[in-house]
Design an enzyme around this catalytic site. Structure first.
Site, PDB file in Angstrom:
ATOM      1  N   GLY A 203      -4.977  -1.928   3.350  1.00  0.00           N
ATOM      2  CA  GLY A 203      -5.670  -2.315   2.117  1.00  0.00           C
ATOM      3  C   GLY A 203      -6.565  -1.214   1.579  1.00  0.00           C
ATOM      4  N   CYS A 204      -7.262  -0.545   2.478  1.00  0.00           N
ATOM      5  CA  CYS A 204      -8.174   0.529   2.058  1.00  0.00           C
ATOM      6  C   CYS A 204      -7.398   1.722   1.509  1.00  0.00           C
ATOM      7  CB  CYS A 204      -9.063   0.944   3.228  1.00  0.00           C
ATOM      8  SG  CYS A 204     -10.122  -0.401   3.800  1.00  0.00           S
ATOM      9  N   THR A 205      -6.253   2.004   2.093  1.00  0.00           N
ATOM     10  CA  THR A 205      -5.418   3.098   1.600  1.00  0.00           C
ATOM     11  C   THR A 205      -4.852   2.750   0.224  1.00  0.00           C
ATOM     12  OG1 THR A 205      -4.869   3.781   3.855  1.00  0.00           O
ATOM     13  CG2 THR A 205      -3.383   4.509   2.095  1.00  0.00           C
TER      14      THR A 205
END
Length: 175
Positions: free
Chosen positions: A65-67
Site C-alpha cells: 500500500g505504501c509503495t
C-alpha cells in the site's frame, strides 16, 4: 449516585472516537517539526513556508500500500509541482530504509524519518490500529495539505492508496 452514573454514561456515549476528536482541523496552525530527510539533512516546517505542502503519513517503506501511494505521488509529481506543491512523506522508518525506497522507486520528493513518532503524534498520525482483531499502536495513513501560511487547508482521514495523488490534486484544484 445513580444520577452521576447516568450522566457519566451519557457523556461516554457522546464521546468521539480518538480519530474524530483529535485530527487537526482545517484552519489550525500546522505543528512545527524538525526531522531528518533521506540525505540526513534537517527539514523544518518553517523551511517550507510560502509553499503548499502535501504532508502524508504512511506506515512502512517497501510495503504494498505504501509503495502504491508513493508511486502515485511520483507519477503525478509534475502536476503537483505545476500547482506549487511540495510533497513530503513521513514514516517511522530510518534514513537507510528511506534511501533504498527512494532509489528503488525513483521517488522525487522528500521522505522524513520519525522513529520516535514525536511528529506523528503532533499530527495525530500515530494511534491505535486493528489488524485481524488485534489492537496495536502504529502509523495512521493521514494526509494534510498545509497552505502557504502554515495552516491546515485540507485533511484526508481516509486515504485510498491507489488514487490518493489524484485525490490530492482534485482537492488542491478545488481550493
Amino acid at each position: 449516585m445513580p444520577a452521576k452514573k447516568a450522566a457519566a454514561k451519557g457523556a461516554a456515549a457522546n464521546a468521539k472516537t480518538p480519530a474524530e476528536s483529535t485530527l487537526l482541523k482545517v484552519g489550525a496552525k500546522a505543528p512545527a517539526f524538525s526531522l531528518k530527510n533521506t540525505e540526513g539533512q534537517t527539514v523544518k516546517l518553517s523551511d517550507l513556508k510560502g509553499k503548499k505542502v502535501v504532508l502524508y503519513f504512511y506506515p512502512k517503506d517497501m510495503t504494498p500500500g505504501c509503495t502504491t501511494e508513493a508511486c502515485g505521488f511520483r507519477d503525478d509529481y509534475a502536476q503537483l509541482k505545476k500547482r506549487g506543491i511540495e510533497v513530503v512523506g513521513v514514516s517511522g522508518d530510518e534514513q537507510k530504509s528511506h534511501q533504498k525506497f527512494t532509489e528503488k522507486y525513483s521517488l522525487p520528493f522528500t521522505l522524513l524519518s520519525d522513529p520516535t513518532h514525536e511528529m506523528m503524534e503532533k499530527y495525530r498520525a500515530w494511534g491505535e490500529k486493528t489488524l485481524y482483531g488485534r489492537k496495536y499502536m502504529g502509523v495512521l495513513r493521514i494526509t494534510y495539505i498545509i497552505d502557504e501560511d502554515g495552516k491546515i487547508a485540507h485533511v484526508f482521514e481516509k486515504v485510498k492508496t491507489n488514487t490518493h495523488s489524484k485525490d490530492v490534486i482534485a482537492a488542491v484544484d478545488s481550493m
